[in-house]
Scaffold this active site. Sequence first.
Site, mmCIF file in Angstrom:
data_model
loop_
_atom_site.group_PDB
_atom_site.id
_atom_site.type_symbol
_atom_site.label_atom_id
_atom_site.label_comp_id
_atom_site.label_asym_id
_atom_site.label_seq_id
_atom_site.Cartn_x
_atom_site.Cartn_y
_atom_site.Cartn_z
ATOM 1 N N THR A 195 0.827 -1.213 0.000
ATOM 2 C CA THR A 195 0.000 0.000 0.000
ATOM 3 C C THR A 195 0.865 1.268 0.000
ATOM 4 O OG1 THR A 195 -1.769 -1.113 1.137
ATOM 5 C CG2 THR A 195 -1.541 1.200 1.648
ATOM 6 N N THR B 119 0.190 0.587 6.856
ATOM 7 C CA THR B 119 0.234 -0.458 5.829
ATOM 8 C C THR B 119 0.406 -1.799 6.522
ATOM 9 O OG1 THR B 119 1.460 -1.416 4.000
ATOM 10 C CG2 THR B 119 2.727 -0.007 5.483
ATOM 11 N N GLY B 120 -0.326 -2.783 6.063
ATOM 12 C CA GLY B 120 -0.202 -4.091 6.686
ATOM 13 C C GLY B 120 -1.480 -4.882 6.513
ATOM 14 N N GLY C 203 -4.794 -5.593 6.891
ATOM 15 C CA GLY C 203 -5.846 -4.654 7.255
ATOM 16 C C GLY C 203 -6.781 -5.077 8.361
ATOM 17 N N ARG D 154 -14.444 -7.157 -0.035
ATOM 18 C CA ARG D 154 -13.669 -6.999 1.206
ATOM 19 C C ARG D 154 -13.130 -5.564 1.307
ATOM 20 N NH1 ARG D 154 -8.014 -5.503 2.314
ATOM 21 N NH2 ARG D 154 -7.368 -6.520 4.223
ATOM 22 N N VAL D 155 -13.293 -4.956 2.455
ATOM 23 C CA VAL D 155 -12.745 -3.624 2.682
ATOM 24 C C VAL D 155 -11.673 -3.736 3.757
ATOM 25 C CG1 VAL D 155 -13.273 -1.252 3.369
ATOM 26 C CG2 VAL D 155 -14.972 -2.574 2.093
HETATM 27 N N1 ASP Z 1 -3.635 -2.489 4.583
HETATM 28 C C1 ASP Z 1 -3.967 -2.940 3.269
HETATM 29 C C2 ASP Z 1 -5.219 -3.756 3.325
HETATM 30 O O1 ASP Z 1 -5.369 -4.555 4.219
HETATM 31 C C3 ASP Z 1 -2.890 -3.723 2.622
HETATM 32 C C4 ASP Z 1 -1.525 -3.073 2.649
HETATM 33 O O2 ASP Z 1 -1.206 -2.295 3.512
HETATM 34 O O3 ASP Z 1 -0.743 -3.368 1.753
HETATM 35 O O4 ASP Z 1 -6.035 -3.634 2.440
#
Ligand code: ASP
Length: 328
Positions: free
Chosen positions: A193, A244-245, A247, A221-222
Amino acid sequence: MKIFKTSIIFFLIFFAVNCNKQSSEKAILVIHGGAGWISKGTISEELENEYKLKLKESLIAGRKILNNKGSSLDAVQASIRILEDSHLFNAGKGSVFTHDEKIEMDSSIMDGYSGNAGSVSGVTTIKNPIDLAREILDNSVHVFLSGKGAEDFAIERGLVKVDESYFFTKKNYDKLIQVKMENQDIKEEKIGTVGAVAIDFQNNISAGTSTGGMTNKRYGRVGDVPVIGAGTYAENGVCGISATGHGEFFIRNVVAYDIAARIKYKNENIQKASRDVIENLKSIGGLGGVIGLDQNKNVVMPFNTKGMFRGYISEKGEPVVMIYGDQN
Ligand code: ASP
């Protein structure tokens, strides 16, 4: 007398070195391009340079706005747009595929001055979801639009719509096929992200985040990215955070707001607040990281994965960009 002079010189040198140390951790703009299992050697040097160049381009574009007395909202949006237009990151052009081989993007932006925010989820044809989040912030009575309603609003506001094929990248398609073959639920190996946090000449803090989500996610999915307080949060006098991670963990633990609340109610500094939240997250299996700035321009970029594409920039000087844990 000589001893006195020597001590003064030592003191001045010590002071200069420490001032430098402090100033190197201050910035007006900080960005990330996702966290994940990226360690030295897993990507080629050429690709590593491509990532670094793009991160620098994003930082320089955002700084230009801030140094011209533009708003932190504009800087965040401009920095994110550059990353969305690159195939390298999991946002906009480089978004990953859902289980159904479609692209569904989420984004949000928040203004720490007014407390206003704009969020969007599940858009499939809007070239720059961060622009849509900004339109919602500026021109809607709502905070969060999803799916068709969001796409229609984007068209009404004259945003750029593209064919779904614009988002096709072979590397992301291959990744989806691989995840399906391995029978994994979702892919969290290199998450990817993008996000930005900025502070402007009026000391207003803004934060924004944009993503394609996670490879092989179920349609509809959100993630945390458009959830204000989970993936994005900004409040003047406190901090701005972009995450980021994985979610689901960031939503359940209200990560961005948790960091802000620790600063606000427990008087923790942003370094401790963000580090503790990301460490706690790891202890319950939540992988990822955050970037943030506080009112005094202190930069934080903690993560609990092997690496995180990240960087920051001050009013003057070169942008600083990093990928791996200890080294650049
Ligand atoms: N946080 C984002 C999600 O879960 C994914 C990401 O950070 O790459 O949609």
